[in-house]
Enzyme design. Structure first.
Site, PDB file in Angstrom:
ATOM      1  N   ASN A  78       0.807  -1.209   0.000  1.00  0.00           N
ATOM      2  CA  ASN A  78       0.000   0.000   0.000  1.00  0.00           C
ATOM      3  C   ASN A  78       0.847   1.269   0.000  1.00  0.00           C
ATOM      4  OD1 ASN A  78      -2.628   1.426   0.492  1.00  0.00           O
ATOM      5  ND2 ASN A  78      -1.599   1.992   2.392  1.00  0.00           N
ATOM      6  N   GLU A  79       0.595   2.159  -0.957  1.00  0.00           N
ATOM      7  CA  GLU A  79       1.155   3.518  -0.951  1.00  0.00           C
ATOM      8  C   GLU A  79       2.673   3.528  -0.776  1.00  0.00           C
ATOM      9  OE1 GLU A  79      -1.324   5.134   2.231  1.00  0.00           O
ATOM     10  OE2 GLU A  79      -2.548   6.177   0.774  1.00  0.00           O
TER      11      GLU A  79
END
Ligand SMILES: *[C@@H]1O[C@H](CO)[C@@H](O)[C@H](O)[C@H]1NC(C)=O
Ligand SMILES: *[C@@H]1O[C@H](CO)[C@@H](O)[C@H](O)[C@H]1NC(C)=O
Ligand SMILES: *[C@@H]1O[C@H](CO)[C@@H](O)[C@H](O)[C@H]1NC(C)=O
Ligand SMILES: *[C@@H]1O[C@H](CO)[C@@H](O)[C@H](O)[C@H]1NC(C)=O
Ligand SMILES: *[C@@H]1O[C@H](CO)[C@@H](O)[C@H](O)[C@H]1NC(C)=O
Ligand SMILES: *[C@@H]1O[C@H](CO)[C@@H](O)[C@H](O)[C@H]1NC(C)=O
Length: 936
Positions: free
Chosen positions: A484-485
């Site tokens: 994620n991210e």
């Protein structure tokens, strides 16, 4: 009588043969059927019954040692559980055979740090929640003298203590301050455990421990074999991950079984594919059989004419097949049979450079970033899924079914299964296969950079191998992302001076470690190392790891990758020029309060106010960033919700304290839904603009507890305003405004995600709040016949400027509403059935906080013959009409949070998801609109 007897014997023999047609059965003891005890070396007074699968918090709650972990501030109060060691001890295992050739312990998931004993002997230690572990305990069983039967003892070390200790190891990796997203407990990146167990901005931090997945004792006779995991990969001949598959090719079926025991040397593999009616579609031997240690693999070509394609919901049928793989030994003896349900589809993430043909259509240069199913582009409509409970053992198939029904009812076709929870159970993919929901899946890493020592990387490689093989056969599996991210956020948090070092480490984990294992198992699924990124720069399949990332090697004027957008300054919420222009929007959002009904599941009635510490401390935005109980950070998050409500809507000021709290909670939900709608409209309109946007997945689908979060569905399944509004704006054909706040420029667009162009009728009309048509030069009640909207495209039907338009007509914007309606006839993808697509939208020329609302005279009744509620505005335009219902039931209405013109009645059907009120919830249904905020 003898002949008779022979016949009977033959019949019996056949019957016996049929029931054991395959194999001798290994003896399997399911450890969930055994009694367990939970104790702790830290708390010698605790000794309670345990279960398996389970986690300590659940067993302590069941034994009434603790109260409901989700109540009040128990998130803070129960830290002692995560900070302690716990032991699960089985009852003496009866029914264990002493003459088996081999005895294994098989654990499908242990959370997380264990030391395992069998019959008092040490077996092994484990350190990864996401791996399957199996141990040969044959010798230990032979030496086991315990009379009642051997016992299994699993000591769980405290994950919070071990994470801290691992961080302190000499030579351990460090990162600049701020790189680790620190929510509550620190150092989660050092351990392979569900990352949000240590806290996240939408959830509590319990750091639970326990045998969270099923476990078994497997006993094998000399010739028995047990399948512990199976990979099935179906792809088009010649297909490679991330390459655009050739739809004219036949299918390849590749199957690979991980087993315990030993196979005959001459083992072969047979397969059978049968359809939904049980008819055999194709059967035969698998070719090219290869064997490794504990694994056997083979493949076959499946002629493409023999099978139907699997499609996501709304794009065609979800055709599934049963696949049986038989391992057959010498003398045609079947030694093992495995069954998996599969589907035939290709799904690829197209990150290829924009082609000449695309440029000629007006698509901006750069690279694509969208999904293609069976060779077709489509618009991905959906949201982000988080772990639906802080304790996975409580998540049943029925809970997920209810949630996924809401996904389909909400017109969503894709979920991004966010990366820092846990790999999803098979039943979740099974449901998605049946319901046609594409699951963008991720490896469990997020909002941190990770260690890259050899032990860590090897541990991850094992995890990736087990999980990708377990999940790959599901046609709903759409994609794998590394975490994620990471690229857009984490790497940019590192100062320039050390960027190269951390980028190299990032690649060593997310490219060099994960990719060879994933692509070694699957040719059918695309991969990107980070959920949000600028995509790949180059692919070279002569390398074991073919991906070179683009990072910031961008050409100006070109568009790359997907977008992630959060802006908590509500002054710019509806400022469309603040939204990112990209090929695909995979995260965006703003938090809101849950409903009063949901708050009452978690706090006392006396706590119901915005400045109550319990309410504030259940808001984890902004995160504490420590274990402290500090009101400052969450108070900022509370203010963001309050500021947004005040800025954009009339706000409630009711004398009844609880009614006021409820109306405020609801107003934060209206803002949230309004803001998401504005963005979804922007992204969908982008399907007809140079960015060629082909996806909108908002943050987040659902809640894992009762708290202020970004969710559209509350913990028990109740829909917030957002889920209704997303359902509406995810209709296939929609009419949407685009408004530029600074200039007053207003456009109206019709957007369609159908795969064929449609002719649409659009009707636009200006009204005041009493519903009186306004004499505005675009024309009151103007009809614009037959606008053409292309396949997955958008057409502009109005361009004007509200400032000049309204002032030239002498109209105060606070009185002006534009009603937009569209009606089109068309057929959904892969269907010849024509249907009507209708959509309505309202634009207000000034913020609703300034608009001159009038009492719409809302009336609500129930039509007993149609079994629907009837809502009517009798005096004026009703904005944000809301049907509410009491606690004790979960009901979803066909429509809610809509606008109503005066004189028009709307019938609203509903589905009851659960009901403990004996149907009395129906009597408690009430209606309100934004006008009610102005009434004390
Ligand atoms: C439990 O015991 C271990 C080992 O003595 C210790 O490290 C840990 O802090 C204890 N936990 C609590 C909550 O006291
Ligand atoms: C707690 O578990 C850890 C890790 O397994 C172990 O090193 C430690 O000795 C245990 N402490 C106690 C009190 O059992
Ligand atoms: C882990 O470290 C943090 C930060 O130093 C500290 O607050 C916390 O008490 C530690 N946890 C344990 C269980 O020792
Ligand atoms: C697969 O087999 C099961 C029974 O084993 C049956 O219930 C199901 O309908 C079959 N499904 C398909 C798609 O063949
Ligand atoms: C089996 O292997 C041969 C030679 O390596 C290859 O040409 C063929 O495509 C393979 N068949 C399948 C079904 O994979
Ligand atoms: C940037 O991309 C171009 C191709 O588009 C490539 O030739 C060049 O080497 C890349 N530069 C870097 C620093 O990677």
């Amino acid at each position: 009588m003898k002949p008779h007897w022979n016949i009977l014997q033959t019949i019996l023999a056949i019957a016996t043969l049929a029931s054991t047609a395959c194999c001798q059965q290994p003896h399997v003891l399911d450890l969930s059927t055994v009694g367990w005890t939970v104790t702790s070396p830290n708390y010698t007074n605790i000794n309670v019954p345990g279960r398996l699968p389970s986690q300590v918090h659940l067993d302590l709650y069941a034994a009434k040692v603790i109260e409901n972990p989700l109540w009040g501030l128990n998130d803070f109060n129960l830290r002692w559980i995560g900070d302690s060691n716990w032991t699960y001890t089985s009852a003496p295992l009866t029914g264990i055979s002493r003459n088996a050739s081999q005895t294994y312990l098989l654990f499908n998931g242990l959370d997380t740090f264990t030391s395992i004993q069998f019959c008092g002997y040490h077996v092994a230690a484990t350190n990864n929640q996401f791996r399957q572990y199996w141990f040969d305990v044959s010798d230990l069983l032979r030496n086991c003298s315990s009379r009642g039967g051997p016992m299994i003892k699993i000591d769980f070390g405290s994950a919070t203590v071990i994470a801290n200790a691992t961080a302190e190891l000499p030579g351990q990796e460090t990162w600049p301050p701020g790189v680790e997203g620190w929510f509550e407990f620190p150092n989660r990146q050092f351990i392979r455990k569900e990352q949000n167990d240590f806290g996240w901005d939408w959830g509590p931090a319990f750091a639970p421990a326990g045998p969270w997945q099923p476990a078994y004792v497997i006993q094998l006779g000399a010739e028995d074999v047990y399948a512990r995991n199976t990979l099935v990969d179906t792809y088009r001949e010649g297909q490679l991950p991330l390459m655009i598959p050739d739809q004219s090719k036949n299918w390849v079926l590749n199957a690979s079984i991980d087993y315990l025991g030993s196979l005959p040397l001459d083992a072969i593999l047979n397969f059978r594919i049968s359809d939904g009616s049980g008819r055999t579609v194709l059967s035969g031997p698998l070719n090219n059989v290869t064997s490794g240690i504990g694994v056997i693999t083979g493949s076959s070509v499946i002629p493409k004419e023999l099978v139907e394609l699997w499609w996501p919901v709304g794009m065609g049928p979800q055709t599934l097949y049963n696949l049986t793989i038989d391992v057959v030994g010498g003398g045609n003896r079947s030694v093992l049979s495995v069954e998996k349900r599969i589907g035939f589809r290709t799904i690829v993430l197209n990150e290829w450079p924009v082609t000449e043909a695309q440029l000629a259509q007006g698509i901006a240069p750069g690279n694509n970033w969208h999904f293609e199913i069976n060779g077709h582009e489509f618009y991905a409509k959906g949201s982000n899924f988080i772990p639906p409970d802080p304790f996975w053992p409580t998540v049943t198939k029925e809970r997920i079914r209810q949630l996924f029904e809401s996904v389909v009812d909400g017109n969503q076709n894709m979920l991004r299964i966010w990366s820092s929870g846990a790999y999803s159970p098979d039943f979740m993919y099974d449901l998605a296969d049946e319901m046609g929901i594409l699951l963008w899946s991720e490896f469990e890493f997020g909002d941190a950079l990770y260690p890259v020592d050899k032990g860590f990387l090897q541990n991850v490689a094992e995890e990736v191998n087990y999980q990708t093989r377990r999940i790959n056969h599901h046609p709903s599996l759409a994609f794998w992302a590394g975490g994620n991210e990471l690229e857009n956020l984490e790497l940019s948090l590192v100062p320039w001076g050390s960027r190269d070092r951390y980028t190299a480490e990032y690649e060593s984990l997310f490219l060099d470690t994960i990719v060879p294992v994933l692509f070694g198992n699957s040719r059918s699924v695309s991969y990107s190392p980070s959920s949000t990124s600028n995509g790949w720069l180059e692919l070279d399949f002569t390398k074991v790891q073919p991906i070179t990332e683009r990072y910031h090697n961008l050409t100006s004027g070109s568009i790359y990758g997907n977008t992630d957008h959060y802006n908590y300054d509500s002054l710019s919420s509806f400022n469309t020029s603040s939204y990112p222009i990209g090929r695909f929007a995979n995260e965006f959002g703003y938090h809101s309060m849950p409903s009063l009904q949901t708050w009452l599941q978690a706090v006392s009635p006396s706590d119901l106010s915005f400045d109550n510490p319990t309410v504030i401390l259940r808001n984890h935005h902004y995160p504490q960033g420590s274990l402290a109980q500090n009101l400052d950070n969450p108070s900022r998050g509370m203010e963001e919700m309050e500021d947004a409500a005040r800025l954009w809507y009339p706000v409630p000021n009711k004398t009844d304290k609880v009614a006021n709290f409820s109306a405020w909670c609801h107003t934060t939900q209206i803002f949230q839904a309004d803001y998401y709608k504005s963005q979804i409209q922007f992204y969908r309109r982008g399907s007809g603009l140079p960015e060629r946007n082909l996806g909108s997945l908002y943050w987040q689908l659902e809640d894992q507890w009762q708290a202020p979060t970004w969710a559209g569905i509350e913990y028990d399944g109740r829909w917030k305003v957002l889920h209704y509004v997303a359902k509406d704006i995810y209709e296939s054909v929609v009419v949407v405004p685009w408004f530029e706040v600074q200039s007053g420029d207003l456009e109206v667009w019709v957007v369609s995600d159908l795969w064929k162009g449609v002719e649409a009728k659009v009707q636009l009309g200006w009204f005041d709040w009493s519903g009186r048509p306004l004499n505005v030069s675009t024309g009151a009640g103007t009809k614009m016949e037959n606008v053409n909207v292309g396949a997955i495209n958008a057409t502009r039907v109005l361009a004007t400027n509200t400032n000049t338009l309204l002032s030239s007509a002498g109209i105060d914007p606070r009185d002006a509403l534009l009603r937009m309606r569209v009606s089109a006839t068309g057929s959904p993808p892969n269907s010849n059935v024509e249907r009507k697509f209708e959509h309505e939208n309202w634009f207000h020329a000034s913020p609703l906080s300034e608009s001159r609302l009038i009492d719409p005279g809302l009336e609500i009744s129930h039509n007993n013959s149609t079994q629907k509620f009837v809502v009517k505005a009798t005096k004026g335009v009703a904005a944000w009409v809301w049907l509410d219902y009491p606690s004790g039931a979960v009901v979803t209405f066909d429509a809610n949070a809509f606008w109503l013109a005066p004189g028009e009645a709307k019938e609203v059907g509903y589905k009851v998801k659960s009901d403990t009120t004996g149907e009395t919830w129906m009597k408690g249904v009430s209606g309100r609109s934004l006008w009610d905020n102005t009434v004390p």
